[in-house]
Design a protein around this motif. Structure first.
Motif, PDB file in Angstrom:
ATOM      1  N   ALA A   1       0.834  -1.197   0.000  1.00  0.00           N
ATOM      2  CA  ALA A   1       0.000   0.000   0.000  1.00  0.00           C
ATOM      3  C   ALA A   1       0.870   1.250   0.000  1.00  0.00           C
ATOM      4  O   ALA A   1       0.452   2.327  -0.400  1.00  0.00           O
ATOM      5  N   GLU A   2       2.123   1.098   0.443  1.00  0.00           N
ATOM      6  CA  GLU A   2       2.992   2.251   0.654  1.00  0.00           C
ATOM      7  C   GLU A   2       4.442   1.775   0.610  1.00  0.00           C
ATOM      8  O   GLU A   2       4.745   0.682   1.092  1.00  0.00           O
ATOM      9  N   ALA A   3       5.307   2.575   0.032  1.00  0.00           N
ATOM     10  CA  ALA A   3       6.744   2.278   0.077  1.00  0.00           C
ATOM     11  C   ALA A   3       7.472   3.605   0.003  1.00  0.00           C
ATOM     12  O   ALA A   3       7.108   4.475  -0.797  1.00  0.00           O
ATOM     13  N   ARG A   4       8.493   3.760   0.848  1.00  0.00           N
ATOM     14  CA  ARG A   4       9.220   5.039   0.820  1.00  0.00           C
ATOM     15  C   ARG A   4      10.600   4.889   1.424  1.00  0.00           C
ATOM     16  O   ARG A   4      10.938   3.868   2.004  1.00  0.00           O
ATOM     17  N   TRP A   5      11.380   5.967   1.265  1.00  0.00           N
ATOM     18  CA  TRP A   5      12.715   6.009   1.852  1.00  0.00           C
ATOM     19  C   TRP A   5      12.640   6.324   3.351  1.00  0.00           C
ATOM     20  O   TRP A   5      11.788   7.103   3.784  1.00  0.00           O
ATOM     21  N   PHE A   6      13.555   5.704   4.095  1.00  0.00           N
ATOM     22  CA  PHE A   6      13.757   6.039   5.509  1.00  0.00           C
ATOM     23  C   PHE A   6      15.241   6.300   5.706  1.00  0.00           C
ATOM     24  O   PHE A   6      16.075   5.611   5.119  1.00  0.00           O
ATOM     25  N   ASP A   7      15.589   7.289   6.548  1.00  0.00           N
ATOM     26  CA  ASP A   7      17.008   7.401   6.908  1.00  0.00           C
ATOM     27  C   ASP A   7      17.233   6.756   8.280  1.00  0.00           C
ATOM     28  O   ASP A   7      16.286   6.363   8.960  1.00  0.00           O
ATOM     29  N   ARG A   8      18.503   6.619   8.647  1.00  0.00           N
ATOM     30  CA  ARG A   8      18.800   5.872   9.879  1.00  0.00           C
ATOM     31  C   ARG A   8      18.212   6.538  11.119  1.00  0.00           C
ATOM     32  O   ARG A   8      17.729   5.852  12.020  1.00  0.00           O
ATOM     33  N   ASP A   9      18.221   7.869  11.155  1.00  0.00           N
ATOM     34  CA  ASP A   9      17.674   8.548  12.335  1.00  0.00           C
ATOM     35  C   ASP A   9      16.212   8.181  12.553  1.00  0.00           C
ATOM     36  O   ASP A   9      15.771   7.936  13.672  1.00  0.00           O
ATOM     37  N   GLU A  10      15.466   8.150  11.432  1.00  0.00           N
ATOM     38  CA  GLU A  10      14.035   7.846  11.553  1.00  0.00           C
ATOM     39  C   GLU A  10      13.831   6.414  12.059  1.00  0.00           C
ATOM     40  O   GLU A  10      12.952   6.155  12.889  1.00  0.00           O
ATOM     41  N   LEU A  11      14.655   5.470  11.575  1.00  0.00           N
ATOM     42  CA  LEU A  11      14.485   4.069  12.005  1.00  0.00           C
ATOM     43  C   LEU A  11      14.982   3.841  13.429  1.00  0.00           C
ATOM     44  O   LEU A  11      14.422   3.038  14.170  1.00  0.00           O
ATOM     45  N   HIS A  12      16.037   4.567  13.827  1.00  0.00           N
ATOM     46  CA  HIS A  12      16.471   4.457  15.226  1.00  0.00           C
ATOM     47  C   HIS A  12      15.350   4.910  16.162  1.00  0.00           C
ATOM     48  O   HIS A  12      15.187   4.369  17.257  1.00  0.00           O
ATOM     49  N   ALA A  13      14.577   5.883  15.728  1.00  0.00           N
ATOM     50  CA  ALA A  13      13.520   6.435  16.578  1.00  0.00           C
ATOM     51  C   ALA A  13      12.235   5.623  16.496  1.00  0.00           C
ATOM     52  O   ALA A  13      11.306   5.841  17.289  1.00  0.00           O
ATOM     53  N   ALA A  14      12.159   4.655  15.555  1.00  0.00           N
ATOM     54  CA  ALA A  14      10.917   3.907  15.361  1.00  0.00           C
ATOM     55  C   ALA A  14      10.704   2.892  16.471  1.00  0.00           C
ATOM     56  O   ALA A  14      11.654   2.412  17.090  1.00  0.00           O
ATOM     57  N   GLY A  15       9.426   2.542  16.707  1.00  0.00           N
ATOM     58  CA  GLY A  15       9.104   1.450  17.627  1.00  0.00           C
ATOM     59  C   GLY A  15       9.090   0.134  16.869  1.00  0.00           C
ATOM     60  O   GLY A  15       9.434   0.083  15.693  1.00  0.00           O
ATOM     61  N   THR A  16       8.716  -0.949  17.570  1.00  0.00           N
ATOM     62  CA  THR A  16       8.522  -2.224  16.875  1.00  0.00           C
ATOM     63  C   THR A  16       7.028  -2.494  16.758  1.00  0.00           C
ATOM     64  O   THR A  16       6.217  -1.870  17.439  1.00  0.00           O
TER      65      THR A  16
END
Ligand SMILES: [Zn+2]
Length: 281
Positions: A239-254
């Protein structure tokens, strides 16, 4: 665990192994897990095991282990849990036993008939094959290779996707099945292009994970694409696909932990691919 193929072929040794065996009972992908200091599988002495087909899993230092697909036993302080819920919390031996038992039990349940002649099949060799009752042909457990890949730009960004059935904010690596006549590396490139319309190169193997839902072997890769590429869901799977940078993924939950961007929990190879890439930054 030693899978101990020699014992599978020896009916006397197999019967003897049962007498001193511990038995893992599985039902619908779950087993009984005791939660003391840390979760562990509840294994029954063979004389307390329920009736059912005996699937020989092998032996470790404590002796032989079988699986039986049957109604789960009730135990104080223990409850039924599946691989997705508890896989990452079990130790290596227990996680391996559960994957093996669930994968084998799923396969037996789904293959009652011979694919050559349609006659019933029955388990043989300790449950490691099914044999046709009419023509004697052996049918082996099937494993379907699938690829799962972290697509990155060679720098600080990667592409993750959200499947249509997932809630907003839940993202993971792209994945798909290997087709006949295709190498795993070709499958990586084809699947990425089909799913998000992006061309990749520098496909590199990382690690694999058995995933018995119902019978996959997930082959984990990284692949690189041009940083100017614009990922766009193409084949209806995402439904969705996009770029993520490392800062955004470090801040993400599970997954399942709340709002915002969520990445997979530690049971999956997707988690391993993402975590490994984050650590390389
Ligand atoms: Zn047959």
């Amino acid at each position: 665990m030693d899978r101990d193929a020699a014992t599978r072929d020896d009916p006397v040794a197999l019967a003897e192994a049962w007498l001193s065996a511990r038995v893992l009972v599985v039902a619908d992908g779950t087993a009984v897990v005791a939660e003391d200091d840390r979760p562990r599988l509840v294994l029954l002495p063979s004389d307390e095991a329920p009736d059912g087909e005996r699937l020989y899993l092998g032996r470790d230092d404590d002796g032989p282990v079988f699986a039986v697909a049957a109604a789960l036993p009730r135990r104080m302080g223990a409850r039924p849990l599946g691989l997705r819920e508890v896989g990452a919390l079990l130790d290596d031996r227990d996680a391996g036993l559960l994957v093996h038992a669930v994968g084998l039990a799923n396969w037996h349940a789904a293959h009652p008939s011979c694919s050559r002649c349609g006659a019933p099949t029955e388990p043989a060799r300790g449950g490691s094959v099914r044999r046709c009752t009419a023509d004697g042909s052996d049918h082996f457990p099937r494993t379907d290779p699938a690829v799962i890949m972290l697509v990155h730009d060679g720098s600080d960004r990667c592409i993750l996707g959200r499947q249509a059935a997932w809630p907003a904010g839940r993202f993971s690596t792209l994945a798909g099945f290997v087709e006949p006549g295709e190498s795993a590396e070709q499958a990586v490139a084809r699947e990425v292009f089909e799913e998000v319309g992006v061309v990749v190169d520098d496909v590199r193997y990382v690690a694999s994970q058995p995933w018995p839902f119902p019978s996959s072997l997930m082959l984990g890769f990284t692949a690189r694409c041009d940083g100017d590429a614009v990922p766009a869901p193409a084949d209806g799977e995402l439904a969705e696909a996009r770029w993520f940078d490392r800062d955004e993924l470090h801040a993400a939950g599970t997954w399942g932990t709340g709002r915002g961007v969520q990445t997979p929990s530690a049971v999956s190879i997707a988690w391993h691919l993402i975590t490994r890439w984050l650590e390389q930054g």
